[in-house]
Design a protein around this motif. Structure first.
Motif, PDB file in Angstrom:
ATOM      1  N   HIS A   1      77.826   9.992 -14.022  1.00 48.57           N
ATOM      2  CA  HIS A   1      78.048   8.550 -14.135  1.00 48.57           C
ATOM      3  C   HIS A   1      76.738   7.834 -14.435  1.00 48.57           C
ATOM      4  N   GLY A   2      76.715   7.026 -15.483  1.00 48.36           N
ATOM      5  CA  GLY A   2      75.527   6.258 -15.792  1.00 48.36           C
ATOM      6  C   GLY A   2      75.400   5.979 -17.276  1.00 48.36           C
ATOM      7  N   ASP A   3      74.368   5.230 -17.626  1.00 51.17           N
ATOM      8  CA  ASP A   3      74.153   4.829 -19.019  1.00 51.17           C
ATOM      9  C   ASP A   3      73.221   5.828 -19.693  1.00 51.17           C
ATOM     10  N   PHE A   4      73.749   6.990 -20.018  1.00 50.35           N
ATOM     11  CA  PHE A   4      72.979   8.043 -20.678  1.00 50.35           C
ATOM     12  C   PHE A   4      73.950   9.009 -21.330  1.00 50.35           C
TER      13      PHE A   4
ATOM     14  N   VAL B   1      85.014  19.672  -7.025  1.00 50.51           N
ATOM     15  CA  VAL B   1      84.134  19.991  -8.150  1.00 50.51           C
ATOM     16  C   VAL B   1      84.361  19.006  -9.296  1.00 50.51           C
ATOM     17  N   ALA B   2      85.613  18.678  -9.564  1.00 51.03           N
ATOM     18  CA  ALA B   2      85.930  17.761 -10.665  1.00 51.03           C
ATOM     19  C   ALA B   2      85.336  16.380 -10.421  1.00 51.03           C
ATOM     20  N   VAL B   3      85.483  15.852  -9.227  1.00 48.94           N
ATOM     21  CA  VAL B   3      84.976  14.500  -8.962  1.00 48.94           C
ATOM     22  C   VAL B   3      83.459  14.508  -8.803  1.00 48.94           C
ATOM     23  N   TYR B   4      82.894  15.596  -8.306  1.00 51.77           N
ATOM     24  CA  TYR B   4      81.437  15.660  -8.178  1.00 51.77           C
ATOM     25  C   TYR B   4      80.785  15.695  -9.559  1.00 51.77           C
ATOM     26  N   ASN B   5      81.371  16.473 -10.464  1.00 55.19           N
ATOM     27  CA  ASN B   5      80.882  16.473 -11.844  1.00 55.19           C
ATOM     28  C   ASN B   5      80.946  15.066 -12.438  1.00 55.19           C
ATOM     29  N   LYS B   6      82.028  14.358 -12.144  1.00 52.72           N
ATOM     30  CA  LYS B   6      82.188  12.995 -12.652  1.00 52.72           C
ATOM     31  C   LYS B   6      81.132  12.074 -12.059  1.00 52.72           C
TER      32      LYS B   6
END
Length: 256
Positions: free
Chosen positions: A246-249, A237-242
């Motif tokens: 991820h991105g420029d927003f 869950v922690a890495v999926y949220n990360k």
């Protein structure tokens, strides 16, 4: 998504289905971008398949705690959404340990442990030879069950892992994958690399067999995930949220 990219073969129908839901529910009027919707769809898929796993769970330790994702909105669509002709450079299915860890670090800023946790998403689904050239279900009989069994079968010597070239006899390019002699599933080279330190040549052929390959640096973590759904799902869950953040927003909490 670039549906003309061979690495995305088989995904065009999924994009059309997502687009149908997005348009029919007027989600754009709610200021929800397609990127937000796709991120939420991924969360829904995980939650749904955890529930499906738990309904079919008949043994101690097989249930998975329903994940608590922190969904936020604010992702920005490209001008041609939902399609693009951009070549984003997909990772090879023949990555060894160093290649896999480097790719995830460079593209997403993941460390080794986060990469191993995310790879567990391969507990779902499978591969079609018409699309990727590979064939099989990662975890046989559980293509729509979200649990730790991707790791469980990976470390089990009784699975009888053997690397095979499944390309046709007349194929010019070999396609290597790890098949289970016990028919419990299949693994790509990039899957097996998180547990076994396979060294592959340019075609993907491993220099060692399952028993002869030394352990990868993350083998202990794979073993820990294989032993506990709770340990794995927390890290997933922690890495999926990360990943979906991820991105420029700038992401913000949804208004209640």
């Amino acid at each position: 998504l670039n549906v003309d990219d061979d690495d995305n073969a088989g995904l065009a129908d999924i994009v059309e289905s997502l687009e149908s839901v997005y348009d029919s529910n007027n989600l754009a009027d709610l200021s929800l971008s397609r990127a937000d919707f796709w991120a939420y769809a991924g969360i829904y898929a995980v939650t749904k398949t955890v529930s499906r796993n738990n309904r079919g769970c008949t043994e101690d330790g097989c249930s998975v705690t329903l994940p608590d994702f922190n969904f936020q909105s604010g992702r920005v669509d490209c001008e041609t959404t939902p399609y693009t002709d951009a070549d984003v450079g997909h990772p090879s299915d023949n990555l060894d340990y160093d290649g896999l860890i480097s790719y995830m670090a460079n593209e997403f800023g993941f460390n080794e442990n986060e990469t191993v946790a995310l790879m567990g998403a391969h507990t779902l689904g499978g591969a079609s030879q018409d699309n990727s050239g590979h064939r099989g279900t990662w975890v046989s009989g559980e293509a729509s069950w979200f649990n730790k069994n991707y790791y469980t079968i990976m470390i089990d010597s009784a699975s009888g892992w053997t690397q095979r070239n499944i390309a046709g006899r007349d194929a010019e390019v070999p396609i290597y994958q790890w098949n289970s002699d016990a028919s419990v599933g299949f693994m790509l080279n990039a899957d097996m690399a998180i547990y076994k330190d396979i060294q592959v040549d340019s075609d993907g052929a491993s220099s060692c067999d399952f028993e002869g390959c030394s352990l990868s640096p993350t083998a202990d973590l794979v073993t820990a995930y294989a032993a506990s759904n709770d340990v794995w799902i927390t890290d997933f869950v922690a890495v999926y949220n990360k990943m979906i953040g991820h991105g420029d927003f700038t992401l913000v909490d949804l208004e209640s």
